[in-house]
Design a protein around this motif. Structure first.
Motif, mmCIF file in Angstrom:
data_model
loop_
_atom_site.group_PDB
_atom_site.id
_atom_site.type_symbol
_atom_site.label_atom_id
_atom_site.label_comp_id
_atom_site.label_asym_id
_atom_site.label_seq_id
_atom_site.Cartn_x
_atom_site.Cartn_y
_atom_site.Cartn_z
ATOM 1 N N MET B 36 0.429 -1.270 -0.314
ATOM 2 C CA MET B 36 0.037 0.146 0.168
ATOM 3 C C MET B 36 0.857 1.553 0.271
ATOM 4 O O MET B 36 2.055 1.354 0.549
ATOM 5 C CB MET B 36 -0.924 -0.054 1.234
ATOM 6 C CG MET B 36 -2.042 -0.840 1.380
ATOM 7 S SD MET B 36 -2.581 -1.252 3.246
ATOM 8 C CE MET B 36 -1.102 -1.996 3.925
ATOM 9 N N VAL B 37 0.343 2.248 -0.329
ATOM 10 C CA VAL B 37 0.959 3.460 -0.258
ATOM 11 C C VAL B 37 0.261 4.113 1.007
ATOM 12 O O VAL B 37 -1.898 3.998 0.587
ATOM 13 C CB VAL B 37 1.378 4.765 -1.535
ATOM 14 C CG1 VAL B 37 2.450 4.004 -2.317
ATOM 15 C CG2 VAL B 37 0.136 4.803 -2.130
ATOM 16 N N THR B 38 0.380 5.315 1.623
ATOM 17 C CA THR B 38 -0.385 5.474 2.372
ATOM 18 C C THR B 38 -0.593 7.415 2.894
ATOM 19 O O THR B 38 0.955 7.641 2.034
ATOM 20 C CB THR B 38 -0.780 5.317 4.093
ATOM 21 O OG1 THR B 38 0.245 5.350 4.326
ATOM 22 C CG2 THR B 38 -1.193 3.694 3.940
ATOM 23 N N THR B 39 -1.445 7.822 3.391
ATOM 24 C CA THR B 39 -1.320 9.411 3.303
ATOM 25 C C THR B 39 -2.356 9.310 4.696
ATOM 26 O O THR B 39 -2.933 9.317 4.584
ATOM 27 C CB THR B 39 -1.222 10.517 2.434
ATOM 28 O OG1 THR B 39 -1.540 11.483 2.209
ATOM 29 C CG2 THR B 39 -3.572 10.075 2.343
ATOM 30 N N GLY B 40 -0.940 10.515 5.628
ATOM 31 C CA GLY B 40 -1.845 10.475 7.174
ATOM 32 C C GLY B 40 -2.743 11.895 6.552
ATOM 33 O O GLY B 40 -3.017 12.894 6.364
ATOM 34 N N PHE B 57 2.293 -2.214 4.606
ATOM 35 C CA PHE B 57 1.878 -4.054 3.833
ATOM 36 C C PHE B 57 1.038 -4.297 4.802
ATOM 37 O O PHE B 57 0.674 -3.936 6.124
ATOM 38 C CB PHE B 57 3.949 -4.630 4.300
ATOM 39 C CG PHE B 57 3.876 -6.007 3.590
ATOM 40 C CD1 PHE B 57 4.081 -6.050 2.393
ATOM 41 C CD2 PHE B 57 3.908 -7.261 4.467
ATOM 42 C CE1 PHE B 57 3.711 -7.139 1.456
ATOM 43 C CE2 PHE B 57 4.205 -8.200 4.201
ATOM 44 C CZ PHE B 57 4.623 -8.538 2.540
ATOM 45 N N ALA B 58 0.981 -5.602 4.634
ATOM 46 C CA ALA B 58 -0.376 -5.811 4.505
ATOM 47 C C ALA B 58 -0.490 -7.139 4.624
ATOM 48 O O ALA B 58 -0.586 -7.784 3.276
ATOM 49 C CB ALA B 58 -1.605 -5.544 3.834
ATOM 50 N N ILE B 59 -1.381 -8.105 5.627
ATOM 51 C CA ILE B 59 -1.522 -10.073 5.255
ATOM 52 C C ILE B 59 -3.153 -9.655 5.433
ATOM 53 O O ILE B 59 -3.955 -9.440 5.806
ATOM 54 C CB ILE B 59 -0.858 -11.044 5.336
ATOM 55 C CG1 ILE B 59 -0.305 -10.911 7.380
ATOM 56 C CG2 ILE B 59 0.421 -10.886 4.995
ATOM 57 C CD1 ILE B 59 -0.011 -11.825 7.498
ATOM 58 N N ALA B 76 -1.864 -4.983 9.696
ATOM 59 C CA ALA B 76 -1.145 -4.802 8.615
ATOM 60 C C ALA B 76 0.339 -3.911 9.805
ATOM 61 O O ALA B 76 -0.148 -4.451 10.584
ATOM 62 C CB ALA B 76 -1.938 -3.636 7.860
ATOM 63 N N TRP B 77 1.185 -3.730 8.652
ATOM 64 C CA TRP B 77 2.024 -2.241 9.387
ATOM 65 C C TRP B 77 2.339 -1.793 8.483
ATOM 66 O O TRP B 77 2.671 -1.494 7.061
ATOM 67 C CB TRP B 77 3.613 -3.626 9.154
ATOM 68 C CG TRP B 77 4.871 -3.129 9.722
ATOM 69 C CD1 TRP B 77 4.303 -1.864 10.725
ATOM 70 C CD2 TRP B 77 5.748 -3.612 10.343
ATOM 71 N NE1 TRP B 77 5.687 -1.604 11.062
ATOM 72 C CE2 TRP B 77 6.508 -2.627 10.500
ATOM 73 C CE3 TRP B 77 7.038 -4.635 9.316
ATOM 74 C CZ2 TRP B 77 7.702 -2.935 10.791
ATOM 75 C CZ3 TRP B 77 7.997 -5.026 9.759
ATOM 76 C CH2 TRP B 77 8.823 -4.154 10.279
ATOM 77 N N ASN B 78 1.668 -0.527 9.259
ATOM 78 C CA ASN B 78 2.019 0.910 8.157
ATOM 79 C C ASN B 78 2.733 2.020 8.806
ATOM 80 O O ASN B 78 2.927 1.789 10.298
ATOM 81 C CB ASN B 78 0.375 1.378 8.849
ATOM 82 C CG ASN B 78 -0.300 1.083 8.247
ATOM 83 O OD1 ASN B 78 -1.377 0.612 8.219
ATOM 84 N ND2 ASN B 78 -0.226 0.543 6.462
ATOM 85 N N VAL B 79 4.118 2.801 7.703
ATOM 86 C CA VAL B 79 4.968 3.001 8.817
ATOM 87 C C VAL B 79 5.283 4.494 7.935
ATOM 88 O O VAL B 79 5.086 4.577 6.896
ATOM 89 C CB VAL B 79 6.541 2.423 8.420
ATOM 90 C CG1 VAL B 79 7.594 3.132 9.449
ATOM 91 C CG2 VAL B 79 6.558 0.837 9.098
#
Lengths: 230, 203
Positions: B36-40, B57-59, B76-79
């Motif tokens: 994923m790409v994310t934006t806060g 990253f997610a499963i 998921a793991w969002n950094v």
């Protein structure tokens, strides 16, 4: 194209792709991906002020003509260079002048609204409050006999600038005290500190004029309340 | 944080084992790996700015209870990371104003129970809508000077989501989605962020 690739690729190769994607994802998602690339990035400028102080009413300040190294005789203290002392003093005077404050060069006769102390610490300190005797801690004080100060020894304390209470070796401290505002601490009476700027570790290895100047100027920049009322 | 890394790695391994098993149980399970790409937004944006994060990253596993409905779990793991030299006022509640080069990080680990509803016919391109409810473990970290200020909290949260599933092979699907993550206030902090994901799923 993706469909064709899947149709013609054996299962073990797909599994490898899956593993590679998962590995790539984990690497990309490293917890703390940033890093420090030069020593200047560890410089820290901390300011604390007394929100009840009326900085607009201050017109004049007095200061010592040197940057005193505190706790010089303490175990573990490192001798700090004097190379940047005159630069620090000049920058402080410039910043104070820009904010409308006037340096009082003869406070013994004329007095001053506040005293601005300039100090440096060559000791990594794990505590943040310290009360050495005024007279013993500040040799330059001597018999100044500053009017309105009541004589005797005044308490000096390090500013409790962050929760950790740790000073790095080579920290420069600028401390503004109001001699009219007295605090009683234990058995001693001291002038209240109304503003403190600390440049953490800036005189440690790798100190440069640019880093010192940047730190002093930043301390004033992030203290917009330091301004005399015209 | 280390415990979470272990849990995440174990979950990843289990997903792989489940994937092999699922292929023998055609149609019942959907195991997905997603980038994923994310934006806060909100407090997240305030802390790490509103830029795009490429470290996500997610499963997930989804079990089909009918032709149009799945229930599952999502990890998921969002950094988020951000570099700045801005001044922090009232640093850590001490009353001090602090400036210096800073690395700021948010590490978020959503653990959600999910439900999704699918449109269209099985085997074809299918749009879906749904989401997850559960908890977010989120660590906020500020590195400045030679110090670090760290706070971590467990948040209740939810994550509505829409997406589309595209057949790639008889048992492989690509899927695209948009997910809004909302970690409710805990420890005085509320985190929200949008995620745009691309993943592959094995059925």
């Amino acid at each position: 194209m993706i469909r064709k690739w899947f149709a013609t690729t054996p299962g073990w190769a797909r599994a490898q792709l899956l593993g590679a994607l998962a590995g790539l994802g984990l690497v990309l998602a490293a917890c703390y991906p940033g890093e420090i690339t030069n020593v200047a990035q560890t410089d820290l400028v901390v300011t604390v002020h007394d929100s009840s102080a009326n900085f607009g009413a201050i017109g004049t300040y007095a200061r010592p003509d040197s940057v005193v190294q505190l706790l010089k005789d303490s175990a573990g203290s490192v001798d700090l260079t004097d190379e940047f002392d005159s630069l620090i003093i000049a920058l402080v005077d410039t910043n104070m002048a820009r904010r409308g404050y006037t340096l009082e060069t003869d406070p013994e006769t004329n007095g001053a609204d506040v005293i601005l102390f300039l100090a440096k610490i060559g000791l990594e300190n794990s505590y943040y409050v310290y009360y050495p005797g005024w007279c013993s801690g500040w040799g330059w004080w001597g018999g100044w006999g500053y009017p309105g100060w009541g004589g005797g020894c005044w308490g000096w304390y390090y500013p409790g600038w962050v929760g950790s209470g740790t000073y790095e070796v080579g920290t420069v401290i600028m401390a503004m005290m109001d001699p009219e505002k007295l605090e009683t601490v234990g058995d001693s009476v001291r002038a209240a500190m109304i503003w403190t700027g600390a440049l953490s570790g800036i005189l440690a290895g790798g100190a440069t004029e640019n880093r010192v100047a940047s730190g002093v100027n930043q301390a004033f920049t992030q203290s917009p309340y330091l301004r005399a009322t015209p | 944080m280390k415990n979470f890394m272990r849990v995440f790695a174990i979950a990843l391994l289990l997903a792989g084992v489940g994937s092999a098993k699922a292929q023998a149980q055609e149609g019942n399970w959907f195991w997905g790996l997603q980038y994923m790409v994310t934006t806060g937004m909100s407090d997240t944006k305030e802390f790490v700015s509103g830029g795009i994060s490429f470290r996500n990253f997610a499963i997930e596993g989804r079990y089909a209870t009918s032709r149009n409905l799945t229930l599952g779990m999502y990890f998921a793991w969002n950094v988020f990371n951000h570099e700045t030299d801005s001044t922090i006022t009232n640093f850590g509640g001490t009353g001090a104003d602090v400036s210096g080069f800073q690395h700021r990080y948010v590490n978020a680990f959503p653990i959600l129970a999910t439900a999704h509803y699918y449109f269209g016919r099985p085997g074809g391109v299918r749009a879906y809508a749904g989401g997850g409810v559960g908890t977010y473990y989120i660590e906020n970290r500020l590195d400045i000077g030679r110090s670090a200020l760290v706070s971590d909290n467990w948040h209740l949260g939810l994550a509505p989501e829409v997406g589309v599933i595209i057949p790639v092979d008889w048992n492989v699907r690509a899927y695209l989605n948009v997910k809004y993550n909302w970690a409710l206030k805990a420890g005085g902090v509320e985190h929200t962020f949008f995620g745009f994901g691309l993943g592959f799923a094995w059925m």
